[in-house]
Design a protein around this motif. Sequence first.
Motif, PDB file in Angstrom:
ATOM      1  N   TRP A  96       0.831  -1.199   0.000  1.00  0.00           N
ATOM      2  CA  TRP A  96       0.000   0.000   0.000  1.00  0.00           C
ATOM      3  C   TRP A  96       0.872   1.259   0.000  1.00  0.00           C
ATOM      4  N   LEU A  97       1.899   1.267   0.843  1.00  0.00           N
ATOM      5  CA  LEU A  97       2.757   2.451   0.940  1.00  0.00           C
ATOM      6  C   LEU A  97       3.499   2.696  -0.372  1.00  0.00           C
ATOM      7  N   ALA A  98       4.003   1.657  -0.999  1.00  0.00           N
ATOM      8  CA  ALA A  98       4.694   1.815  -2.284  1.00  0.00           C
ATOM      9  C   ALA A  98       3.736   2.398  -3.328  1.00  0.00           C
ATOM     10  N   ALA A  99       2.499   1.914  -3.322  1.00  0.00           N
ATOM     11  CA  ALA A  99       1.503   2.441  -4.265  1.00  0.00           C
ATOM     12  C   ALA A  99       1.165   3.893  -3.928  1.00  0.00           C
ATOM     13  N   GLU A 100       1.027   4.183  -2.672  1.00  0.00           N
ATOM     14  CA  GLU A 100       0.697   5.547  -2.224  1.00  0.00           C
ATOM     15  C   GLU A 100       1.800   6.526  -2.619  1.00  0.00           C
ATOM     16  N   LEU A 101       3.044   6.131  -2.436  1.00  0.00           N
ATOM     17  CA  LEU A 101       4.182   6.993  -2.768  1.00  0.00           C
ATOM     18  C   LEU A 101       4.572   6.895  -4.245  1.00  0.00           C
ATOM     19  N   LYS A 102       3.960   5.922  -4.946  1.00  0.00           N
ATOM     20  CA  LYS A 102       4.297   5.654  -6.358  1.00  0.00           C
ATOM     21  C   LYS A 102       5.808   5.473  -6.522  1.00  0.00           C
ATOM     22  N   CYS A 103       6.305   4.528  -5.735  1.00  0.00           N
ATOM     23  CA  CYS A 103       7.739   4.265  -5.751  1.00  0.00           C
ATOM     24  C   CYS A 103       7.996   2.762  -5.664  1.00  0.00           C
ATOM     25  N   PRO A 104       9.226   2.338  -5.914  1.00  0.00           N
ATOM     26  CA  PRO A 104       9.550   0.907  -5.852  1.00  0.00           C
ATOM     27  C   PRO A 104       9.459   0.355  -4.425  1.00  0.00           C
ATOM     28  N   LEU A 105       9.297  -0.946  -4.364  1.00  0.00           N
ATOM     29  CA  LEU A 105       9.276  -1.680  -3.102  1.00  0.00           C
ATOM     30  C   LEU A 105      10.406  -2.698  -3.140  1.00  0.00           C
ATOM     31  N   ALA A 106      11.263  -2.677  -2.120  1.00  0.00           N
ATOM     32  CA  ALA A 106      12.366  -3.639  -2.014  1.00  0.00           C
ATOM     33  C   ALA A 106      11.985  -4.711  -0.998  1.00  0.00           C
ATOM     34  N   THR A 107      11.974  -5.957  -1.457  1.00  0.00           N
ATOM     35  CA  THR A 107      11.641  -7.082  -0.578  1.00  0.00           C
ATOM     36  C   THR A 107      12.320  -8.347  -1.089  1.00  0.00           C
ATOM     37  N   PHE A 108      12.616  -9.264  -0.185  1.00  0.00           N
ATOM     38  CA  PHE A 108      13.097 -10.587  -0.560  1.00  0.00           C
ATOM     39  C   PHE A 108      11.968 -11.608  -0.453  1.00  0.00           C
ATOM     40  N   ASP A 109      10.769 -11.144  -0.105  1.00  0.00           N
ATOM     41  CA  ASP A 109       9.599 -12.002   0.032  1.00  0.00           C
ATOM     42  C   ASP A 109       8.985 -12.210  -1.361  1.00  0.00           C
ATOM     43  N   GLU A 110       9.010 -13.442  -1.849  1.00  0.00           N
ATOM     44  CA  GLU A 110       8.559 -13.734  -3.215  1.00  0.00           C
ATOM     45  C   GLU A 110       7.092 -13.376  -3.439  1.00  0.00           C
ATOM     46  N   LYS A 111       6.246 -13.745  -2.498  1.00  0.00           N
ATOM     47  CA  LYS A 111       4.812 -13.478  -2.654  1.00  0.00           C
ATOM     48  C   LYS A 111       4.546 -11.977  -2.695  1.00  0.00           C
ATOM     49  N   LEU A 112       5.169 -11.231  -1.797  1.00  0.00           N
ATOM     50  CA  LEU A 112       5.013  -9.779  -1.782  1.00  0.00           C
ATOM     51  C   LEU A 112       5.616  -9.170  -3.045  1.00  0.00           C
ATOM     52  N   GLY A 113       6.766  -9.668  -3.462  1.00  0.00           N
ATOM     53  CA  GLY A 113       7.401  -9.162  -4.673  1.00  0.00           C
ATOM     54  C   GLY A 113       6.525  -9.344  -5.899  1.00  0.00           C
ATOM     55  N   ASN A 114       5.903 -10.505  -6.026  1.00  0.00           N
ATOM     56  CA  ASN A 114       5.010 -10.759  -7.160  1.00  0.00           C
ATOM     57  C   ASN A 114       3.781  -9.868  -7.102  1.00  0.00           C
ATOM     58  N   ALA A 115       3.221  -9.711  -5.911  1.00  0.00           N
ATOM     59  CA  ALA A 115       2.050  -8.836  -5.761  1.00  0.00           C
ATOM     60  C   ALA A 115       2.429  -7.393  -6.095  1.00  0.00           C
ATOM     61  N   ALA A 116       3.605  -6.970  -5.660  1.00  0.00           N
ATOM     62  CA  ALA A 116       4.052  -5.600  -5.933  1.00  0.00           C
ATOM     63  C   ALA A 116       4.239  -5.381  -7.428  1.00  0.00           C
ATOM     64  N   GLN A 117       4.834  -6.352  -8.109  1.00  0.00           N
ATOM     65  CA  GLN A 117       5.013  -6.212  -9.556  1.00  0.00           C
ATOM     66  C   GLN A 117       3.672  -6.099 -10.257  1.00  0.00           C
ATOM     67  N   ALA A 118       2.721  -6.915  -9.858  1.00  0.00           N
ATOM     68  CA  ALA A 118       1.381  -6.885 -10.481  1.00  0.00           C
ATOM     69  C   ALA A 118       0.673  -5.571 -10.160  1.00  0.00           C
ATOM     70  N   HIS A 119       0.679  -5.178  -8.895  1.00  0.00           N
ATOM     71  CA  HIS A 119      -0.092  -4.017  -8.475  1.00  0.00           C
ATOM     72  C   HIS A 119       0.533  -2.701  -8.925  1.00  0.00           C
ATOM     73  N   LEU A 120       1.816  -2.551  -8.725  1.00  0.00           N
ATOM     74  CA  LEU A 120       2.454  -1.274  -9.056  1.00  0.00           C
ATOM     75  C   LEU A 120       2.432  -1.010 -10.561  1.00  0.00           C
ATOM     76  N   ALA A 121       2.396  -2.054 -11.362  1.00  0.00           N
ATOM     77  CA  ALA A 121       2.329  -1.901 -12.815  1.00  0.00           C
ATOM     78  C   ALA A 121       0.998  -1.313 -13.268  1.00  0.00           C
ATOM     79  N   THR A 122      -0.025  -1.406 -12.425  1.00  0.00           N
ATOM     80  CA  THR A 122      -1.361  -0.910 -12.800  1.00  0.00           C
ATOM     81  C   THR A 122      -1.576   0.550 -12.409  1.00  0.00           C
ATOM     82  N   LEU A 123      -0.631   1.141 -11.706  1.00  0.00           N
ATOM     83  CA  LEU A 123      -0.818   2.521 -11.247  1.00  0.00           C
ATOM     84  C   LEU A 123      -0.716   3.506 -12.406  1.00  0.00           C
ATOM     85  N   PRO A 124      -1.513   4.552 -12.323  1.00  0.00           N
ATOM     86  CA  PRO A 124      -1.446   5.579 -13.388  1.00  0.00           C
ATOM     87  C   PRO A 124      -0.141   6.349 -13.338  1.00  0.00           C
TER      88      PRO A 124
END
Length: 145
Positions: A117-145
Amino acid sequence: MSAVAPTLYVAEPPAQYLQWPPMVVDCSALAGIVFQESWKEEAQLRIAGRSLHAPSLLQIEITSVAVKKLRRGEAHAADGLAQVQDLTIELHEIDMQAVCALALRYQLSAYDASYLWLAAELKCPLATFDEKLGNAAQAHLATLP
């Protein structure tokens, strides 16, 4: 007689976001650095030159990692916990309803959804080693305007 056009002067301070672009860092990335994990160098390289941001729950999560390590006899965890306090990380409150929606949408824990949520709110990258979170971030952040 023609009028001389006035000169427009624009003065502004240095743009912080250009010098230190924001990045949300989760507990896994930060733990790698401060607790001397095998992925420390990769984490350091990825966050170098960034202004770091995290939900305020980062403090609890990193403390929890330290407690687990100390209970296993990993004395260096105390130094790592102290090192976290020397880092400049801007902590943010979350929007609980939006985090809940993201957690349900991507099958994440509320903790992980907070970082997303914070990465989307700030419209910035998210750094994580968590695979599930990383995949969700790639999917979600790619949809942001």
